[in-house]
Design an enzyme around this catalytic site. Sequence first.
Site, PDB file in Angstrom:
ATOM      1  N   CYS A   1       3.784  -3.120   6.558  1.00 27.63           N
ATOM      2  CA  CYS A   1       5.023  -2.336   6.647  1.00 27.63           C
ATOM      3  C   CYS A   1       5.351  -1.978   8.107  1.00 27.63           C
ATOM      4  O   CYS A   1       5.756  -2.848   8.864  1.00 27.63           O
ATOM      5  CB  CYS A   1       4.919  -1.117   5.737  1.00 27.63           C
ATOM      6  SG  CYS A   1       6.526  -0.516   5.231  1.00 27.63           S
TER       7      CYS A   1
ATOM      8  N   HIS B   1       2.574  -2.496   0.665  1.00 32.61           N
ATOM      9  CA  HIS B   1       1.357  -1.747   1.001  1.00 32.61           C
ATOM     10  C   HIS B   1       0.211  -2.103   0.062  1.00 32.61           C
ATOM     11  O   HIS B   1      -0.044  -1.358  -0.906  1.00 32.61           O
ATOM     12  CB  HIS B   1       1.625  -0.249   0.853  1.00 32.61           C
ATOM     13  CG  HIS B   1       2.509   0.330   1.904  1.00 32.61           C
ATOM     14  ND1 HIS B   1       2.030   0.921   3.047  1.00 32.61           N
ATOM     15  CD2 HIS B   1       3.851   0.403   1.973  1.00 32.61           C
ATOM     16  CE1 HIS B   1       3.036   1.349   3.783  1.00 32.61           C
ATOM     17  NE2 HIS B   1       4.156   1.050   3.156  1.00 32.61           N
TER      18      HIS B   1
ATOM     19  N   GLU C   1      -2.792  -1.589   0.450  1.00 31.12           N
ATOM     20  CA  GLU C   1      -3.806  -0.520   0.523  1.00 31.12           C
ATOM     21  C   GLU C   1      -3.509   0.618  -0.457  1.00 31.12           C
ATOM     22  O   GLU C   1      -4.351   1.465  -0.697  1.00 31.12           O
ATOM     23  CB  GLU C   1      -3.948  -0.001   1.964  1.00 31.12           C
ATOM     24  CG  GLU C   1      -2.857   0.931   2.462  1.00 31.12           C
ATOM     25  CD  GLU C   1      -1.539   0.241   2.828  1.00 31.12           C
ATOM     26  OE1 GLU C   1      -1.397  -0.979   2.586  1.00 31.12           O
ATOM     27  OE2 GLU C   1      -0.643   0.940   3.329  1.00 31.12           O
TER      28      GLU C   1
HETATM   29  N1  GLN Z   1      10.542   2.552   7.546  1.00 29.48           N
HETATM   30  C1  GLN Z   1       9.329   2.499   8.316  1.00 29.48           C
HETATM   31  C2  GLN Z   1       9.590   1.991   9.726  1.00 29.48           C
HETATM   32  O1  GLN Z   1      10.634   1.527   9.991  1.00 29.48           O
HETATM   33  C3  GLN Z   1       8.278   1.653   7.656  1.00 29.48           C
HETATM   34  C4  GLN Z   1       7.883   2.270   6.337  1.00 29.48           C
HETATM   35  C5  GLN Z   1       6.433   2.114   5.987  1.00 29.48           C
HETATM   36  O2  GLN Z   1       5.593   1.746   6.793  1.00 29.48           O
HETATM   37  N2  GLN Z   1       6.136   2.467   4.767  1.00 29.48           N
HETATM   38  O3  GLN Z   1       8.721   2.069  10.543  1.00 29.48           O
END
Ligand code: GLN
Length: 192
Positions: free
Chosen positions: A83, A172, A174
């Site tokens: 992410c 994710h 994890e």
């Molecule tokens: N929206 C977050 C970003 O732009 C990422 C979201 C996440 O890691 N769950 O960094």
Amino acid sequence: MKSNVVVGILALQGAFAEHGQMLDKLHVEHFEIRQKRDLDRKFDALILPGGESTVMGKLLCELDLMEPLREKIQSEMPVFGTCAGLILLAKEIEGENPYLGTMNIRVKRNAYGRQLGSFHTENVLKGIGAIPMTFIRAPYIEEVLEGAEALAEVDGKIVAARQGKQLVTAFHPELDEDTRVHEYFLSMVGLK
Ligand code: GLN
């Protein structure tokens, strides 16, 4: 899974503890990277967790971690970005400057809009099969560029990719019970 591999987990902000719990389940040694001197420890692979990429990017600069981590990744230390970690690795971020910029992908942040801010699904990841995927204000990969390969798509959007020893997921792993994505990453580290 048993090994003598050591994984450093970037722990400036976000969901780093959950990656540690995954590695505990797999009996893999790990430690948290919070400041520059943590990089003096010997480690074989790196995890960049989810969180807020803008905050992590700022802290990476302030703590003087950006350049040393980039060097490690460029010298082929295996890295797994989830992410926000995916965003940190991307060479191109729509409308923003890149952070580590080591991976040939173009990404869009917060790409699913308000309605789909968070959602859970199951889909195929190439090399593994169907896995649970939890998305939280996730980015997606608009395009894999030279040398990078798409590993998974959800609704026609690329949500996982690999380039050499760099692995990224927009979701994710994890946060789910399934350990197979972490095992896949560890196989890239050369675990016997
Ligand atoms: N929206 C977050 C970003 O732009 C990422 C979201 C996440 O890691 N769950 O960094």
